[in-house]
Design an enzyme around this catalytic site. Structure first.
Site, mmCIF file in Angstrom:
data_model
loop_
_atom_site.group_PDB
_atom_site.id
_atom_site.type_symbol
_atom_site.label_atom_id
_atom_site.label_comp_id
_atom_site.label_asym_id
_atom_site.label_seq_id
_atom_site.Cartn_x
_atom_site.Cartn_y
_atom_site.Cartn_z
ATOM 1 N N ARG A 193 4.402 1.387 -9.275
ATOM 2 C CA ARG A 193 3.977 0.309 -8.368
ATOM 3 C C ARG A 193 4.891 -0.905 -8.542
ATOM 4 N NH1 ARG A 193 -1.547 2.543 -9.304
ATOM 5 N NH2 ARG A 193 -1.677 1.445 -11.271
ATOM 6 N N PHE B 275 -2.089 7.790 1.103
ATOM 7 C CA PHE B 275 -3.017 8.119 0.012
ATOM 8 C C PHE B 275 -3.105 6.891 -0.912
ATOM 9 C CE2 PHE B 275 -0.628 11.918 1.284
ATOM 10 C CZ PHE B 275 -1.639 12.771 1.689
ATOM 11 N N ASP C 174 -5.915 5.863 3.666
ATOM 12 C CA ASP C 174 -6.675 6.722 2.759
ATOM 13 C C ASP C 174 -7.891 7.233 3.523
ATOM 14 O OD1 ASP C 174 -6.527 7.088 -0.539
ATOM 15 O OD2 ASP C 174 -8.521 7.485 0.304
ATOM 16 N N SER C 175 -8.415 8.388 3.068
ATOM 17 C CA SER C 175 -9.607 8.927 3.731
ATOM 18 C C SER C 175 -10.884 8.340 3.146
ATOM 19 C CB SER C 175 -9.612 10.451 3.602
ATOM 20 O OG SER C 175 -9.483 10.807 2.244
ATOM 21 N N ASP D 186 1.583 9.622 -2.228
ATOM 22 C CA ASP D 186 0.969 9.900 -3.536
ATOM 23 C C ASP D 186 -0.315 10.699 -3.331
ATOM 24 O OD1 ASP D 186 0.429 9.876 -6.246
ATOM 25 O OD2 ASP D 186 -0.465 7.873 -6.228
ATOM 26 N N CYS E 4 1.014 15.130 -8.450
ATOM 27 C CA CYS E 4 0.272 15.009 -9.720
ATOM 28 C C CYS E 4 -0.384 16.341 -10.071
ATOM 29 C CB CYS E 4 -0.754 13.875 -9.661
ATOM 30 S SG CYS E 4 -2.023 14.123 -8.415
HETATM 31 N N1 SAH Z 1 -1.610 5.824 -4.999
HETATM 32 C C1 SAH Z 1 -2.939 5.560 -5.488
HETATM 33 C C2 SAH Z 1 -3.638 6.798 -5.995
HETATM 34 C C3 SAH Z 1 -3.782 7.913 -4.970
HETATM 35 S S1 SAH Z 1 -4.932 9.144 -5.407
HETATM 36 C C4 SAH Z 1 -2.875 4.435 -6.544
HETATM 37 O O1 SAH Z 1 -1.779 4.018 -6.925
HETATM 38 O O2 SAH Z 1 -3.931 3.973 -6.974
HETATM 39 C C5 SAH Z 1 -5.036 10.119 -3.974
HETATM 40 C C6 SAH Z 1 -5.828 9.504 -2.820
HETATM 41 O O3 SAH Z 1 -5.728 10.381 -1.703
HETATM 42 C C7 SAH Z 1 -7.324 9.313 -3.041
HETATM 43 O O4 SAH Z 1 -7.644 7.955 -2.867
HETATM 44 C C8 SAH Z 1 -8.011 10.154 -1.925
HETATM 45 O O5 SAH Z 1 -9.146 9.479 -1.369
HETATM 46 C C9 SAH Z 1 -6.919 10.264 -0.913
HETATM 47 N N2 SAH Z 1 -6.922 11.438 -0.020
HETATM 48 C C10 SAH Z 1 -7.095 12.744 -0.341
HETATM 49 N N3 SAH Z 1 -6.875 13.534 0.747
HETATM 50 C C11 SAH Z 1 -6.560 12.702 1.768
HETATM 51 C C12 SAH Z 1 -6.205 12.910 3.147
HETATM 52 N N4 SAH Z 1 -6.100 14.147 3.665
HETATM 53 N N5 SAH Z 1 -5.923 11.832 3.905
HETATM 54 C C13 SAH Z 1 -6.004 10.576 3.389
HETATM 55 N N6 SAH Z 1 -6.311 10.326 2.106
HETATM 56 C C14 SAH Z 1 -6.590 11.381 1.297
#
Ligand code: SAH
Length: 389
Positions: free
Chosen positions: A211, A227, A249-250, A293, A333
């Protein structure tokens, strides 16, 4: 103490200090042991190899606490291991000032099944194995002593506990819920953390350094953060002077946690990233920097093939919404997808998107998520910073 006798040849991984013994490596149990009990690990020729926690219900039948057959597993052992993990972080200059810090990274800190994250004066503990569950009091006491924390919350609600025959547990272990929402300072940026309802222990501390890297790249740029969870990458990009940041994000609750902070340069979208990127492409919307991510598509190697398809699609979509000359920061991950495979998938995605790209940096988790040399599985987070042509 009961003895777990190994099949001939199966002592080899233990001699290399790998902490897991799968069911197929075990010849038989001599004596009686219940779930979580400490057992002696013994080679086929009778040679003692170490001591482990017994998990009769799990495919990982035993996790080694120690490779010294003489070491006693007791409260003092956990005090030593926990204090050692905390000390190692204090010895690394870039971790000393962190308010959000992983204190214990399970196997890589010699404590299989134990995760502990610190957010200010609150520690969040996750126990995922029968052995860790058995020693919970010792671990809680050792953590309190090593950190002097005011509060400790348990997030033992990971589904992997079920493989060990354990119930899912959450709640306060020490102190009680604070009156005000929990906020940490990450490189000068305030981030709200939902330790009770958020993912994992509340936050993705492993991406802290990445970040910060985005922040150094973001001045004047348009950034798409896919994400985004609670928007950690987004807030750092804004702090770095990004012209605009679109975060997707979802999860509605995750998006809401910090959405009020940044103001007009930020757009938050509750949507499926796969769909949103297809829509952006149709609209011809493109960004200078794209962050991908995604969640763990492949928890183990067995899921790698299906996961590969998802990683390829998302990276292809990512390239298509990237301006020529732009930067793609892309991660996996998934423990089941190694760096080599991930790089190949991303290369295929670029080809399908009709883009040239170069690796300008390889990315990994922060220093408080160390990887024991004897436990390469601990290196689950890998990423690439790519510059497109
Ligand atoms: N980059 C973030 C962590 C991401 S974790 C950080 O630095 O804090 C992965 C994320 O993907 C989660 O918040 C989850 O809600 C989201 N997610 C999972 N599948 C998804 C999709 N199909 N579309 C949008 N978001 C999704």
């Amino acid at each position: 103490m009961a003895k777990l006798i190994l099949q001939p040849g199966k002592e080899r991984s233990v001699l290399r200090h790998h902490p897991w013994l799968f069911a197929g490596a075990v010849a038989h149990l001599s004596g009686r042991a219940r779930s979580g009990d400490t057992v002696d690990i013994v080679a086929d020729d009778g040679r003692p190899l170490g001591r482990a926690a017994f998990s009769p219900q799990s495919q990982i039948r035993a996790r080694l606490w120690t490779f010294d057959p003489e070491e006693t597993i007791d409260d003092a052992f956990f005090k030593r291991r926990v204090a050692g993990a905390v000390e190692r972080r204090r010895a690394l200059p870039d971790l000393q000032e962190q308010k959000g810090l992983r204190l214990i990274h399970a196997e890589s800190d010699g404590l299989p099944g134990v995760i502990a994250d610190q957010y200010g004066d609150t520690v969040v503990l996750q126990l995922t194995s029968a052995g860790a569950e058995k020693w919970r009091h010792a671990i809680v006491g050792a953590l309190q002593k090593a950190t002097g924390c005011a509060r400790m919350f348990e997030r033992s609600d990971s589904e992997v506990r079920r493989l060990e025959g354990l119930e899912l547990v959450t709640g306060w272990l020490l102190g009680e819920a604070p009156q005000t929402p929990l906020v940490i300072d990450e490189h000068g940026v305030c981030l709200g953390i939902d330790i009770a309802g958020g993912h994992k222990t509340g936050f993705y501390l492993d991406q802290r350094d990445n970040r910060l890297l985005l922040r150094t790249l973001a001045a004047g740029k348009s950034v798409l953060n896919c994400f985004c969870y609670t928007g950690g990458f987004s807030l750092q990009a804004l702090a770095g002077g990004a012209a605009e940041v679109c975060s997707i994000d979802s999860s509605g609750p995750a998006l809401e946690l910090n959405a009020q902070l940044p103001g007009a340069r930020a757009q938050w979208l509750e949507a499926d990233v796969f769909q949103a990127l297809r829509d952006f492409r149709k609209e011809g919307r493109q960004f200078d920097i794209v962050v991908l991510d995604p969640p763990k598509f492949a928890p183990s190697a067995a899921h790698a093939e299906r996961a590969a398809r998802a990683y390829k699609d998302i990276n292809m979509f990512g390239f298509r919404v990237l301006k020529p000359g732009g930067l793609l920061m892309t991660y996996s991950c998934s423990g089941g997808v190694g760096l080599e495979l991930f790089q190949k998938i991303v290369a295929d995605a670029a080809l399908d998107a009709g883009r040239e790209a170069r690796i300008v940096r390889r990315l990994a988790g922060s220093a408080d998520h160390p990887v024991a040399l004897s436990f390469p599985e601990g290196e689950y987070l890998k990423g690439l910073l790519l510059q497109s042509g």
